[in-house]
Design a protein around this motif. Structure first.
Motif, short mmCIF file in Angstrom:
data_model
loop_
_atom_site.label_atom_id
_atom_site.label_comp_id
_atom_site.label_asym_id
_atom_site.label_seq_id
_atom_site.Cartn_x
_atom_site.Cartn_y
_atom_site.Cartn_z
N ASN A 163 0.92 -1.14 0.10
CA ASN A 163 -0.24 0.01 0.25
C ASN A 163 1.23 1.85 0.04
N ILE A 164 0.42 2.44 -0.72
CA ILE A 164 1.00 3.23 -1.13
C ILE A 164 0.09 4.42 0.58
N ASP A 165 0.84 5.46 0.84
CA ASP A 165 0.38 6.12 1.89
C ASP A 165 -0.21 7.14 1.13
N TYR A 166 -1.69 7.46 1.03
CA TYR A 166 -2.10 8.74 0.15
C TYR A 166 -2.50 9.16 1.29
N LYS A 167 -1.99 11.24 1.82
CA LYS A 167 -2.54 11.72 2.18
C LYS A 167 -3.64 12.45 2.42
N GLU A 168 -3.85 11.98 1.53
CA GLU A 168 -5.54 13.08 1.27
C GLU A 168 -6.47 12.31 0.26
N GLU A 169 -7.62 12.28 0.84
CA GLU A 169 -9.12 10.92 0.36
C GLU A 169 -9.71 12.31 0.82
N ILE A 170 -10.91 11.55 -0.39
CA ILE A 170 -12.55 11.79 -0.66
C ILE A 170 -13.75 11.41 -0.56
N ASP A 171 -14.83 11.11 -0.10
CA ASP A 171 -15.93 10.25 -0.77
C ASP A 171 -16.90 10.53 -1.79
N GLY A 172 -17.36 10.13 -2.84
CA GLY A 172 -18.39 10.68 -3.36
C GLY A 172 -19.07 9.55 -4.58
N LYS A 212 -22.70 3.06 -7.47
CA LYS A 212 -21.47 3.86 -8.29
C LYS A 212 -20.47 4.85 -7.11
N LEU A 213 -20.44 4.22 -5.66
CA LEU A 213 -20.07 4.63 -4.77
C LEU A 213 -18.54 4.65 -5.02
N GLY A 214 -17.75 5.80 -4.53
CA GLY A 214 -16.54 6.07 -5.20
C GLY A 214 -14.77 6.19 -4.27
N LYS A 215 -14.08 6.17 -4.24
CA LYS A 215 -13.45 6.72 -2.62
C LYS A 215 -11.81 7.80 -4.02
N LEU A 216 -11.73 8.40 -3.83
CA LEU A 216 -10.83 9.54 -4.38
C LEU A 216 -9.43 9.19 -3.50
N ARG A 217 -7.96 9.17 -3.33
CA ARG A 217 -6.95 9.89 -2.08
C ARG A 217 -6.14 9.91 -3.23
N VAL A 274 -10.07 -1.36 -7.21
CA VAL A 274 -8.74 -0.19 -6.41
C VAL A 274 -8.14 0.23 -7.77
N LYS A 275 -7.44 1.22 -8.22
CA LYS A 275 -6.88 1.34 -8.91
C LYS A 275 -5.97 2.84 -8.96
N ARG A 276 -4.94 2.41 -9.38
CA ARG A 276 -3.38 3.22 -8.77
C ARG A 276 -2.76 3.88 -9.67
N TYR A 277 -3.09 5.33 -9.45
CA TYR A 277 -1.42 5.79 -10.26
C TYR A 277 -0.31 6.22 -9.87
N GLY A 278 0.62 5.52 -9.75
CA GLY A 278 1.60 5.79 -8.87
C GLY A 278 1.43 6.03 -7.77
N GLU A 279 2.05 7.46 -6.78
CA GLU A 279 1.86 7.80 -5.51
C GLU A 279 1.62 8.77 -6.36
N ALA A 280 0.67 9.66 -7.54
CA ALA A 280 -0.15 10.69 -7.51
C ALA A 280 -1.36 9.64 -7.04
N PHE A 281 -2.10 9.37 -7.48
CA PHE A 281 -3.72 9.02 -6.16
C PHE A 281 -3.77 7.95 -7.40
N GLN A 282 -5.33 7.39 -6.59
CA GLN A 282 -5.25 6.29 -6.78
C GLN A 282 -7.39 6.18 -6.33
N VAL A 283 -7.69 5.39 -7.44
CA VAL A 283 -8.79 5.27 -7.90
C VAL A 283 -10.40 4.34 -7.18
N GLN A 284 -11.49 4.15 -5.62
CA GLN A 284 -11.82 2.89 -5.38
C GLN A 284 -13.00 3.49 -5.66
N ARG A 285 -13.87 2.30 -6.32
CA ARG A 285 -14.84 1.73 -7.09
C ARG A 285 -15.86 1.00 -5.95
N ALA A 286 -16.75 1.01 -5.99
CA ALA A 286 -17.81 0.03 -4.95
C ALA A 286 -18.05 -0.68 -6.69
#
Length: 708
Positions: free
Chosen positions: A9-18, A160-165, A137-149
């Protein structure tokens, strides 16, 4: 799920869901997460942290690479944000809590503060369960990660719940639509949390003191303030596409599609100028049941700025003309009232206009010398009140004084002067006789009588359909069935014929073909700004001469309008129907008085003359008003006549020099004057019963004084 990478796992500091979704643009495929941001002191709350991460374009993107015109249109106006949007967010609203449409931000790759041209390849990693929800989960390196239910089968969940880190050092949220709204939120956030040094230090001087003042004066619960945000990213940017270029493309596309507000829309929305506020006050009066002018007789929703007349056939006037009536009524510069030979042109003297407005609305007796404008936290001197500088707390009184005098007078012209009354009555009859059954008829009916913007939607849809139909025929393809919106436009064309027949019957007492043609010619003049401003200028000139203002103005207006109606209805003989007196077409009437070549707004000074000439008729002038002697009307008429006669000579001189380019200038003028003297004298005698000896008397006195 098939995984291409199951690294640590990469430690993403910011996250938001929607909730997530996607769409396609010329910038490429765009994925997005709909979420919200909040205001408040710094905390671990993701929605509050999101606010601080939203950055305007100017703080991140290289704006020099944007089209200059686009940059000018979308550059930030910090003054507007500070003085309008921040108070809107923080101060209580009469209409309820503050609300913004969604901000659009793009998540772009950075290395610190340096843009990175390439985005990491997406990697699918092990599914992750959080708060009882299984995410792919789909990861774009250390930049960001997309999570879809996802469901246990691996398919995306219907919700279509999702999270962005993301890591702020490797990617940043750049606002590309709604920058002014975002800056308002960001300025409040940076002020209450002391974070102006994080990229916006030089802008804090626009905002910090204002935010602090509002927060110190009011007990504001920041927890209740939430704002929608649409976070976008480019999932395919790793295939050689520079995501920053894609973001600039999306930015330009969004703003290319966004329409600049029309002048009518600005009048309807602006609270910064009295002329706009007064224009809306007139419209609001038209909505009341006891008003003789229905609001649907006014075009107030035109998306384009018409040059000199309304576009819609059903209306008697438009919002632009009402605003002009205010500009040349209570705001009219003295030069156009004291000198009836003055021509429109150049920049209007704002100081003179404001001074006249203060006099017309009796501001001196209405307000103290210095006003404490608490709503704007300022002191205003009464002598400085003007169109764009006035105490908000005194606005109701200003509107009331305007409506009691000029507002009611403007409406009176359209409700009682014979041709305008006939138009409004005909439109009401059409409305009441229209059995709008079925979707097609209902759309057409709504476009004329209730649906704001519907008329233009039908017009544009009809044009699009015609173009599409033509293209299909050219290609030899089958033309689909005509859609309802196109059918509704065809209904409108039929109703136009009905309306013109009804209007001709009410105005000319005939619905014959010739009468309808003449009626249409009359109204093609009467609905122009020039003609309507001319009537207002006439009223303003007479009122100024008589020393009438305030609530006394309406009484004078009723007298003048009654006299105009009597003049229209008083025929010389049967073949000289004064109801057609403004017609220009000499195929429809003999010896037309109205011979203006263009119906532009500056021609209004000549229409003032036409309106004055009606009041100067022998059977009218003595009874215009007890507040004005007949000699004053005749004197004003004579002065205005010189201006129009001068115009006719100049137009004739142009025609002469065009035919004979070698003619001497003075000779051309003399020849034009001689020709126009004959033509003009004959027209006045034919329509206004001005005998030749009376014309000669005017020519040898007033005209000679003017030319010398």
């Amino acid at each position: 799920m098939d995984l291409s990478n199951t690294s640590n796992n990469i430690d993403y500091k910011e996250e938001i869901d929607g909730t997530w979704g996607h769409f396609s643009t010329s910038a490429g495929r765009v994925a997005f997460l709909m979420t919200k941001a909040r205001l408040g002191e710094s905390a671990t709350d993701n929605e509050r942290r999101l606010t601080s991460k939203l950055k305007p374009v100017r703080e991140i993107l290289n704006v020099e690479q944007l089209d200059f015109n686009q940059l000018l249109q979308r550059d930030l106006d910090d003054h507007r944000v500070a003085t309008e949007l921040i108070p809107y967010v923080l101060e209580s609203q009469d209409t309820g809590p503050a609300y913004f449409p969604p901000l659009i931000a793009v998540l772009l790759p950075f290395n610190g503060n340096t843009p990175v041209e390439h985005q990491s390849e997406p990697e699918s990693v092990e599914d992750k369960k959080e708060d009882g929800v299984l995410y792919g989960v789909k990861r774009y390196g250390e930049a960001f990660q997309v999570q879809r239910a996802v469901q246990t089968s691996g398919e995306y969940h219907d919700l279509k719940l999702g999270k962005l880190r993301w890591n702020d050092e490797k990617s940043k949220l750049v606002v590309i639509d709604g920058q002014h709204r975002a800056m308002a939120l960001l300025a409040i956030d940076r002020t209450i949390n002391g974070t102006w040094g994080e990229g916006g230090e030089k802008y804090k001087y626009f905002y910090e003191h204002r935010v602090n003042r509002i927060l110190s004066d009011k007990n504001i619960n920041l927890d209740r303030l939430e704002f929608p945000v649409n976070i976008c990213w480019f999932p395919d940017a790793s295939n050689g596409t520079d995501p920053h270029k894609a973001a600039r493309k999306l930015f330009v596309d969004l703003n290319r599609e966004a329409r600049q507000p029309s002048e009518a829309r600005l009048i309807l929305l602006s609270d910064q100028k009295l002329k706009n506020i007064f224009s809306r006050a007139v419209l609001n009066r038209l909505r009341e049941d006891d008003c003789d002018v229905p609001v649907y007789a006014v075009e107030y929703d035109n998306p384009s700025d018409s040059s000199y007349r309304p576009t819609r056939w059903s209306v008697a006037t438009n919002l632009h003309s009402i605003k002009y009536a205010i500009q040349y009524g209570p705001f009219c510069p003295d030069r156009y009232l004291s000198d009836l030979t003055a021509r429109f042109g150049g920049r209007l003297p704002e100081n003179e206009m404001d001074e006249r407005m203060r006099d017309q609305l009796d501001v001196t007796n209405m307000m103290p010398e210095v006003i404490d404008d608490e709503k704007e936290d300022r002191m205003i001197r009464r002598a400085n009140i003007g169109d764009d500088y006035f105490p908000r707390e005194k606005l109701p009184a200003l509107k009331e004084n305007f409506m009691e005098g000029w507002g009611k007078s403007i409406i009176e012209i359209f409700s009682s002067v014979t041709p305008y009354k006939a138009h409004c009555d005909a439109l009401t009859e059409l409305k009441e006789s229209w059995a709008a059954e079925g979707s097609i008829a209902s759309l057409a009916y709504e476009s004329l009588f209730s649906g704001m913007g519907m008329y233009w939607t039908l017009r544009d849809s009809h044009k699009h359909w015609k173009d599409r139909k033509r293209e299909l025929k050219r290609m030899g393809e089958q033309v689909p069935e005509t859609p309802d919106v196109v059918g509704a436009w065809d209904v409108l064309k039929e109703k136009k014929d009905d309306f013109e027949r009804i209007r001709s019957k009410k105005y000319f007492d005939s619905e014959g073909k010739k009468a309808i043609e003449k009626s249409n010619a009359v109204y093609s003049v009467l609905n122009t700004h020039a003609c309507q401003i001319g009537a207002i200028l006439t009223l303003a000139t007479i009122a100024d001469t008589a020393g009438v203002k305030g609530d006394e103005l309406f009484g004078l207006t009723k007298d003048v309008c009654k006299s105009w109606s009597e003049a229209f209805e008083s025929n010389v003989v049967k073949t000289r129907d004064r109801r057609a007196i403004f017609v220009k077409d000499d195929d429809l009437i003999s010896n037309p008085v109205n011979r203006v070549s263009k119906m532009d707004t500056p021609i209004a000074v000549h229409f003032r003359y036409f309106w004055l000439e009606l009041l100067a008729l022998d059977n009218i002038v003595e009874s215009v008003s007890e507040k004005l002697e007949a000699s004053h009307i005749l004197s004003l008429r004579d002065e205005a006549r010189t201006n129009y006669f001068d115009y006719l000579i100049k137009e004739q001189k142009k025609a002469i020099t065009k035919t004979d380019p070698e003619i001497d200038d003075r000779e051309a003028w003399k020849k034009a004057e001689e020709e126009e003297r004959k033509i003009f004298s004959k027209s006045l005698d034919f329509w206004y019963e001005v005998p030749e000896e009376s014309f000669d008397e005017w020519y040898n006195s007033t005209w000679d004084d003017y030319t010398n």
